[in-house]
Structure formats: structure tokens, C-alpha cells
Design an enzyme around this catalytic site. Structure first.
Site, PDB file in Angstrom:
ATOM      1  N   HIS A  52      -3.440  -5.723   1.039  1.00  0.00           N
ATOM      2  CA  HIS A  52      -2.760  -5.884   2.329  1.00  0.00           C
ATOM      3  C   HIS A  52      -2.701  -7.352   2.749  1.00  0.00           C
ATOM      4  CE1 HIS A  52      -2.548  -1.638   3.778  1.00  0.00           C
ATOM      5  NE2 HIS A  52      -3.596  -1.470   2.984  1.00  0.00           N
ATOM      6  N   GLU A  87      -1.013  -8.572   5.064  1.00  0.00           N
ATOM      7  CA  GLU A  87      -0.931  -8.649   6.529  1.00  0.00           C
ATOM      8  C   GLU A  87      -2.315  -8.533   7.175  1.00  0.00           C
ATOM      9  OE1 GLU A  87      -0.412  -5.984   4.827  1.00  0.00           O
ATOM     10  OE2 GLU A  87      -0.973  -4.195   5.947  1.00  0.00           O
ATOM     11  N   CYS A 121       0.837  -1.197   0.000  1.00  0.00           N
ATOM     12  CA  CYS A 121       0.000   0.000   0.000  1.00  0.00           C
ATOM     13  C   CYS A 121       0.874   1.249   0.000  1.00  0.00           C
ATOM     14  CB  CYS A 121      -0.978  -0.052   1.171  1.00  0.00           C
ATOM     15  SG  CYS A 121      -2.389   1.044   0.944  1.00  0.00           S
TER      16      CYS A 121
END
Lengths: 220, 736
Positions: free
Chosen positions: A195, A197, A87
Site C-alpha cells: 500500500h 498510500e 491490494c
């Protein structure tokens, strides 16, 4: 594996990145403040997290791209060690010139947050090898400036060289050729808008992002 | 003969305070106030800061309970969630600024409420919002929606706190006064909570954060007055937010809170430096001596008056333990934020300010706080409307068409266009947000297996027609939504949005809503721990519908037992918990189909509410229920439509009995839940309901790809989704 997460003022996915790295590698990364000029000795993997470094003022990633720590991050990449930007981290990698192209404002002009269906275009990288034969995954996106752009020549080149790693199955931002994530020629620097994560836990966002971190661990 | 200081004319005095309040300041000081003092009195005694019209009623709220650590009176409410942890939360309005400048008004609303929470030592974990806009067709609506949503997203996304839920309504009653209510929730250790109280004489007063500018001067006063046609000219009193600074401020403050340097702390919100310092001085337990030359200033030649009344954002005021200033300086310098020791606490009980060598203010603190005006404004009870039952209304000719018409209506339509613009996942603990089929947002407590459930609720059309029942219902619906996700409801915060309290009927709406809410809070053991009052939501004499927004918080002790309504499978048995009398007064059906907004809202029987809810929660905990959805706006038809859309399976409902079908489908009777149960467990749950004396009605079975009723009425899920998702993009001119 010894890893580091770079923290800029305005980073806000740094904790999430650290959680994901620790969950997969078993070791918490060192959080490196942007004003440092060196990475901890023996750092094998570096992650540039999401957020709004320097408030995204001027241009997303522009000020972070010239921050004190960046020369050390570049040297890490030049040594061929894995470097992942997610990002805002992807935006920083573009600003540093480590990855080609530009990330423009979303075509809708709106911030977009959704669980985004993706296609893995290259499962043979340091960041995707553990996906095996899986090609369709869902990983959340959340950004205002993820509209990937490059000239046709560059797009043709990165496509033919296998540098397009993730593509959107449902383009949320107007990205050229539905590009969601790319890798450098050396295959050790990847930037992606989704993302991973945020997709390491069935209770939150699913587990489709885990293999990114498992692949890095496997290759380091 | 009224006296005035040299720098004040009678007109200036009158523009700050009503005549009787001005006279009181002269009495307190023993001399006429100067311009700085007058400014300070006027903001401290504004409706926004002093609650002068509302205090007399607010004291009726129950504010204590075995889980309450801190009730109203501090920056935010604090509840115990076990394991040495506390949940800290509050909701606040930013209505007036958001109407004048929607992006900055909404953005600074988010910033302000976040500061209320991290000021107390909590890391913010979730944001919510409750928005009310004017009629969709009103000329300003689209621009206001666009600006408010962008402002909320622009601030929350950047600061890195997930915006996980909320509610949005449209009604012509808000054409001239929109409502933007923002709620923040945070988590702290119970032994690391910071308060505004606690300062002692001889301690340094330390200013941190952004520099002080001329923005927002008299914002609190603006929020205490009606609008007229010239209100757009008030744009200069709206503050400008900087979420990047807020993010740094959060991290820096939490870092400082990890040391033992702090005696007291207060954010600079409404009335800025004035109210933050006065609140920390308590009721004159300590005095304040501040040198305004030391205040970090963004602009040149700022006057003492401007500095004391500025509402520049992202500023905090600490009172530190003596000798600890260097700790704060090191931390705030690292984060590149201003830090300055601007004064010290004293034992004089007075607020003394110096500027350019002169004493520009000397006010006794006790009367500034204690003698704030309190009004027992006259109020009138609302005239009750009569109930409306289905047998008084003709049945719709085409039920399928009726259901589709309701699901595309502003209140029931999907708000995906809004919440897609909010980062709902940052911090990686969101288990359910606006996108998920659940009646409340669910956010995991980081690093644990428990979660906080959060909801915001209010049905203004009920409050308009019957403020007492409407007040009860707002609280009951919040309690029910938390129950429906499997949480133990613990406490609420509120945002009391009303018109001009100087009018008897408006003050009556306020008093009666408080009466209803208080009763519900008491019976449901759901106390009020924080809140905010926003009055004077009127333009050219037209008041908003009474809107006491409730923010409810509950705890899910075990994440694996959380509940939603999206996993219904073909063959599951559908049941309704609670009885249906077919109340259609003030319902969505009446509004959308009959174009009528009259009628008494469904009554709230709090005993039944509690009994039914406790039963549902117990069944969720014992894994007897697969899906659960509360019945509210639009009744069973709306809940079943939403459950079918979320699950991707049809629901086949069967109605028998004397109640007309439209009463059964669209009635908004309270204390009800639609549940789906595995066929194998249906018998057990019916037995359990019987022994708990809870009415439980089998109403159908899941399967197919349509919502069907009695086998004759059919609405396809695809059609439902298409209409439900079309309203917002059409409104915003972005329909494909």
C-alpha cells in the site's frame, strides 16, 4: 492533475488513496461510485483502492471486476492513461484481465499485515521514475490473498519485459518469484499488493510510497 | 396458584424466568404473559441486559468529570477532546459465544462494539481487544486462539478499521471460559452526537441493515448462565457476522447522520429488536406500535417471538422525524441495505406489537424497564494473602537463564503471531500499534496534529489474590500506560468478567474489584464512561480468575511529543522513576520460576502513582526523555529486555543497595517507569525530580549488544528476541 478513485461497496482504503493523491497532486480526486458508467471528463489518472469489494465473496475482486464502472476504466487504460490498483485494486485488475496471473490465498493461510521491505525492479516506469536510484523501500502490506501466481512462461515473459516492478525482499505470502507488483505491456497499468498510500507520512508508515504518486504526477 | 397463558406451560415459564420474576410479570400485566411477552421480559431482565446483580455496585464508579460529555447508560461513553470534537468509546465482552464458536463469536463481538460507537455518530478509528485463553497445553487452547484471532481479523480487516492493540494472557483458570473483550474508539463532532433518547410520540420507527433470521435467539440469556459439558450444543444461539454489510451500514448510517432526519437511534445488539426499541422508548416517555409483518425477514414463517429475540447482526433501528423516511430510503437503497418503516412511536407508554393481524404483545414500558429485578446478592470479602519479598525466596542460580525463561513465558512473550493478522494501518492514521515499542496505541485524529492514545489492562492474578488492590492496579496501569506515551489520561471503559454472582466469594470479588477501581478512578481523575458486565463465566462450577478489564483513553495534544521506548542509543543514561521494594507476591517471577501463584500483589499507592506519572508526562512534554516504558509484568528485567530488543542496543544495569537482586530485577512494585535520558540532560531531570519530590534512580547506561547486570550477568539481544518470539508459533504448531 485530474484523478478519480473508484469506490466499490466494501472498499476501505478509498479515503487513504484520496489523501495520498491530494497530498501529492494538490487536487482531491473525484470519488466515483461503482454504479456510474463513465469517468468524469478529462480524468487523467484512475486508482482502484484496497479493501474488500463485495466482501471478497465469491473471489477477491471478481464481482468488482464486472461492476458497472469497469468498461469505462478499461477504456481509460486502453487510451494509455495511468491506472493503479492497490491490494484489492490489484485483485480487480487481474479479474478484469488488464494484468496477467492470479492472486491466491497467502501460503500461510493467514492475513498478513506488516511493513514489507521491497526491491524496486523497474525504476523506469510511469509509477516508479521518481524513485531515482533508490532500490530498497519499505511499504506496508495487509492482505489475505496476495500470493501471486502465473505459469512459468508468463513469469519468464513479464520478467524479461521488465513488467515486474516490485519484489518482496522478505516474501510474506508465497508469491511466485517474490513478485509484489507488476505492470502491463503498455506500461500504464500497475497492480501491487503493498500500500503506497499508507507510506506517505513519517508519522504513519514512513514516506517510501510517496514517489509512486509523484511519478504518476510527473508522467501525466 | 400461578396462572399461565394458553400458549405457555409451567416448564416454558420456568425456562424463561425464575418463579418470583414470573410472578412479577403477571402483576405488571394484570394477567399471565403470552409467549412473546414472556420472551421479552426474560431477555430484558436477563443479567446481560438488566445488570441485576451488578447495578448495586456499579453505582459506586465515578462517572463524571470536566471532559465527560456522556457517561454510562448510552451506547458508548463520550469525552471532549477539544476543537469541537469528541471521542466515543466502549469495550464489550463476547465470551460465551467465542468459546462455543470462536470465529463467529469473536467476529460478532467486533461488529457489535463497532455499532455501539457509530450508532452515536462517530466514525470508528480504532479497535482493541483483551483476550484470555486457557493454559497453552490445554487441549482446546490452540483451536480457540486460532478461531478467535481469525474472527477478530476477519471482521476488523474487512470493515476497514485498524486493530491497533490489546493484550493476551494464558491461564488454566480460563480453560473452560475464554474471555474475548473488544473495544472500539470513534471520533465525532460534539454537535453531531446521536443518542437513544430523544424520541417523541408520532415518529416513524425505521429498521435498516440486514434481514432478521433465526440466529442468536436467546443469546443474551445464554450469556447469563454457566456452562456445563453440553455447552457445545448451544452453537445455534451464536450469531453469524457479515463485515461487508457492517461496512456498508457504517457508511450509510454516517450519511444519514449528516442529514437532520434522526430523532433517536439504537443498534440491535443483545436482545435485538426488543432491547433496541425498548431502550429508545426510554422509561415509557413514548410508546411503541410495531407491525412485525413489516420486519425484513430472512426466513419464512418466523414467529413474533423469534423476530423479537433474534440477534441477527448488522441491524439498526432509527426513530426519524416525521416525513423524513424518504431520506433514509434513498441512502439505504444506494448502499443496497434493507430499509423498512415498521411502526411508530405513540403516547400510550406501552409496547404494542401486531403480527398477522393479531396483537401479540401489549406491555407497559415503564415497569419493563423500571421494575427490572435488582439483587443485593450476599458477598464475602476475600481473605488477604501475605506479601512476598525477595528475601523470602532463594536467588536464582543463573540470572541470564531466568530472564530468558521469563521472556518466553506465555504472558511476556511476543504476540506478533496474533497482531500480524490484524490490519493495523488502514485509515492511514496509526502512529503506534502492537508492532511499535509504545505502552499504548496511538491513533491520530484525522486531519489534525493531535492523537488518541488507547490501552487495555488488567492483571487477573492480582485480582484473584487481592481484588481491591487488583482493581486499583488495573486502572492505575492503564493510566500509567497512557502517561508513558505522553498522553493526558481522560477516561476509561471497562469489561467486568467474573464467575457466578450467586456465589458469595464471586460476588465478593466483583464488589471489591469495583471498590478498588472506583478509588483509583477518583484519585487519578479517570472516570468510567461506559462498560459492560459479563458474569457466569464458569464451567462445571469452576470460575475464571476475576478479570475487570480496563480500556483507557487519553489525548496527546501534539503528535510530535508522543513517546515510545524504541529509540535508546548507546550512551543514554537509564533511570527508574519510583521506588522498588521488591514485591514478588503474585508476580510473573513467582509464577514462572517458583511455580507459585500466591501472595499479596504489590500495593498501589494512588497518590504516588499520580505524582510519579505527572512528573513523567511533564518531562516527556519538555523533551527531557528519549524513551519511556512502564514497569509492570516481570518488573525491571522485562521492561529492560523489551527496551533493549526494540532499540537494538544493549542496556547495562547496575544494582547496589540492600535489596536482593531478584527483588530489584523482578519485583512488580507499582508507579514506576524505566526511562532513557540523553547524558547532557541527566543532571536537569534529576534536579527536576528532586524539586518535585519524585524518587529517580540512575540504574545504568545504554551500549553494547547485551542486557548486562552488574557487569557479570549477560543476555544477548539476539537470544532475547529468539526466545521472546518463539512462544506463539510453537503454541500454534507453526514454528520454523
Amino acid at each position: 492533475m485530474k484523478s478519480a478513485v473508484i469506490v466499490f461497496p466494501g472498499s476501505n482504503c478509498d479515503r487513504d488513496a484520496a489523501m495520498a493523491i491530494e497530498k501529492v497532486t494538490g487536487t482531491a480526486p473525484t470519488m466515483v461510485w461503482h454504479q456510474e458508467t463513465a469517468l468524469p471528463d478529462g480524468t487523467e489518472f484512475v486508482m482502484l483502492p484496497g479493501g474488500f469489494s463485495y466482501g471478497d465473496y465469491l473471489r477477491c475482486g471478481a464481482m468488482a471486476g464486472v461492476s458497472h464502472i469497469i468498461p469505462a476504466v478499461k477504456a481509460h487504460a486502453e487510451d494509455g492513461k495511468p491506472l493503479l490498483g492497490v491490494c484489492n485494486g490489484f485483485q480487480v485488475l487481474i479479474e478484469t484481465g488488464l494484468l496477467p496471473g492470479a492472486l491466491m490465498r497467502n501460503a500461510s493461510l493467514h492475513f498478513v499485515c506488516e511493513k514489507s521491505p521491497l526491491t524496486i525492479e523497474n525504476g523506469n516506469t510511469q509509477f516508479t521514475s521518481r524513485y531515482g536510484s533508490t532500490r530498497d523501500v519499505i511499504i506496508p502490506v495487509a492482505h489475505h490473498d496476495g500470493n501471486y501466481f502465473a505459469d512459468d512462461e508468463t513469469l519468464d515473459r513479464i520478467e524479461s519485459e521488465g513488467q515486474v516492478v516490485f519484489r518482496y525482499a522478505r516474501n510474506p505470502n508465497g508469491s511466485a518469484r517474490d513478485i509484489a507488483g507488476i505492470i502491463n505491456e503498455g506500461g500504464n497499468v500497475m497492480g501491487m499488493m503493498p500500500h503506497p498510500e499508507r507510506a506517505i507520512d513519517a508519522d504513519h508508515g514512513g514516506t517510501d510510497g510517496l514517489a509512486v504518486f509523484e511519478s504518476i504526477l510527473g508522467s501525466a | 396458584m400461578t396462572q399461565y397463558a394458553d400458549d405457555i406451560t409451567p416448564e416454558i415459564a420456568a425456562s424463561h424466568l425464575p418463579e418470583d420474576e414470573y410472578a412479577k410479570t403477571v402483576e405488571i400485566l394484570g394477567r399471565p404473559p403470552n409467549i412473546v411477552e414472556l420472551g421479552i421480559f426474560s431477555v430484558m431482565w436477563s443479567e446481560h441486559c438488566s445488570y441485576k446483580s451488578s447495578r448495586v455496585h456499579l453505582k459506586n464508579f465515578p462517572v463524571t468529570g470536566d471532559k465527560v460529555i456522556q457517561g454510562p447508560g448510552e451506547n458508548a461513553g463520550v469525552i471532549d477532546i477539544g476543537d469541537g470534537q469528541a471521542c466515543i468509546f466502549k469495550m464489550e465482552s463476547h465470551n460465551h459465544p467465542s468459546y462455543i464458536e470462536p470465529y463467529q463469536g469473536a467476529a460478532t463481538g467486533v461488529g457489535g462494539i463497532l455499532r455501539d460507537v457509530f450508532t452515536m455518530g462517530a466514525r470508528p478509528i480504532a479497535l482493541m481487544n483483551a483476550l484470555r485463553f486457557g493454559a497453552p497445553e490445554h487441549a482446546k487452547t490452540r483451536q480457540l486462539v486460532s478461531g478467535v484471532v481469525a474472527g477478530i481479523g476477519g471482521y476488523g480487516n474487512c470493515v476497514g478499521v485498524p486493530t491497533v492493540g490489546g493484550e493476551t494472557n494464558f491461564h488454566a483458570g480460563y480453560n473452560g471460559n475464554i474471555l474475548v473483550n473488544a473495544m472500539a474508539v470513534g471520533i465525532a463532532d460534539t454537535d453531531k452526537i446521536f443518542y437513544a433518547r430523544g424520541a417523541e410520540p408520532g415518529q416513524p420507527i425505521v429498521y435498516v441493515g440486514s434481514k432478521t433470521g433465526r440466529d442468536g435467539i436467546h443469546g443474551a440469556t445464554m450469556a447469563s448462565a454457566e456452562f456445563d459439558d453440553e455447552s457445545d450444543e448451544k452453537r445455534p444461539t451464536v450469531q453469524v457476522g457479515d463485515p461487508f454489510v457492517e461496512k456498508k451500514l457504517i457508511e450509510a448510517c454516517l450519511e444519514l447522520m449528516d442529514t437532520d432526519a434522526i430523532a433517536a437511534v439504537q443498534d440491535m445488539g443483545a436482545a435485538g429488536l426488543t432491547s433496541s426499541s425498548v431502550e429508545m422508548a426510554g422509561k415509557g416517555q413514548v410508546g411503541l406500535l410495531m407491525d412485525l409483518d413489516k420486519v425484513p425477514q430472512r426466513e419464512e414463517s418466523m414467529s413474533a417471538y423469534e423476530m423479537m429475540l433474534s440477534e441477527s447482526q448488522e441491524r439498526m433501528l432509527f426513530i426519524l422525524k416525521p416525513g423524513k423516511e424518504h431520506i433514509a430510503e434513498a441512502i439505504f437503497n444506494k448502499w443496497e441495505l434493507d430499509v423498512a418503516t415498521i411502526g411508530e412511536t405513540t403516547d400510550t407508554g406501552r409496547m404494542v406489537l401486531t403480527h398477522k393481524g393479531d396483537t401479540v404483545c401489549d406491555i407497559p414500558l415503564d415497569p419493563l424497564a423500571e421494575d427490572a429485578p435488582m439483587y443485593e446478592r450476599p458477598w464475602a470479602r476475600a481473605i488477604p494473602e501475605s506479601a512476598v519479598f525477595a528475601d523470602e525466596l532463594a536467588q536464582p542460580k543463573d540470572y541470564a537463564e531466568t530472564i530468558l525463561t521469563m521472556m518466553v513465558s506465555p504472558d511476556l512473550s511476543s504476540k506478533a503471531w496474533i497482531w500480524r493478522q490484524y490490519d493495523r494501518h488502514v485509515m492511514a492514521d496509526t502512529a503506534a500499534s502492537s508492532e511499535d515499542p509504545a505502552d499504548a496505541a496511538i491513533v491520530r485524529v484525522h486531519g489534525t496534529n493531535k492523537a488518541i492514545a488507547i490501552t487495555t489492562d488488567c492483571t487477573p492474578r492480582y485480582c484473584e489474590n487481592h481484588p481491591i488492590e487488583g482493581g486499583k492496579q488495573a486502572v492505575a496501569e492503564a493510566w500509567r500506560n497512557l502517561t508513558a506515551v505522553g498522553a493526558d489520561p481522560i477516561a476509561i471503559t471497562d469489561c467486568m468478567n467474573f464467575g457466578n454472582p450467586e456465589k458469595e466469594n464471586i460476588m465478593g470479588q466483583f464488589a471489591e474489584c469495583v471498590e478498588g477501581m472506583s478509588e483509583a478512578c477518583r484519585v487519578l481523575n479517570f472516570p468510567v464512561v461506559s462498560g459492560n458486565v459479563s458474569l457466569y463465566n464458569e464451567t462445571n462450577g469452576f470460575a475464571i480468575p476475576p478479570t475487570p478489564a480496563v480500556g483507557g483513553v487519553g489525548l496527546i495534544p501534539d503528535m510530535s511529543k508522543r513517546m515510545g521506548y524504541g529509540c535508546v542509543k548507546a550512551g543514554d543514561i537509564l533511570m527508574v522513576v519510583g521506588d522498588t521494594a521488591g514485591h514478588l507476591g503474585a508476580s510473573i517471577y513467582m509464577k514462572v520460576i517458583e511455580n507459585r501463584e500466591d501472595g499479596c500483589p504489590p500495593p498501589v499507592d494512588l497518590g504516588v502513582e499520580k505524582r510519579n506519572g505527572d512528573f513523567v508526562r511533564e518531562q516527556i512534554r519538555s523533551d527531557a526523555i528519549k524513551a519511556c516504558h512502564d514497569l509492570s509484568d516481570g518488573g525491571l528485567a522485562a521492561a529492560a529486555s523489551e527496551m533493549a530488543m526494540a532499540s537494538g542496543t544493549g542496556l547495562n544495569l547496575v544494582h547496589d543497595g540492600d535489596l536482593p537482586l531478584h527483588g530489584w530485577l523482578f519485583g512488580e512494585d507499582q508507579a514506576r517507569y524505566l526511562i532513557a535520558v540523553d547524558e547532557a540532560k541527566a543532571k536537569d531531570i534529576r534536579k527536576a525530580a528532586k524539586s518535585a519530590s519524585v524518587p529517580l534512580h540512575v540504574i545504568g547506561i545504554a551500549g553494547g549488544e547485551e542486557l548486562t547486570i552488574n557487569g557479570t550477568i549477560e543476555v544477548s539481544i539476539a537470544d532475547l528476541k529468539a526466545v521472546n518470539e518463539s512462544f506463539m508459533p510453537t503454541l500454534m504448531g507453526e514454528a520454523e
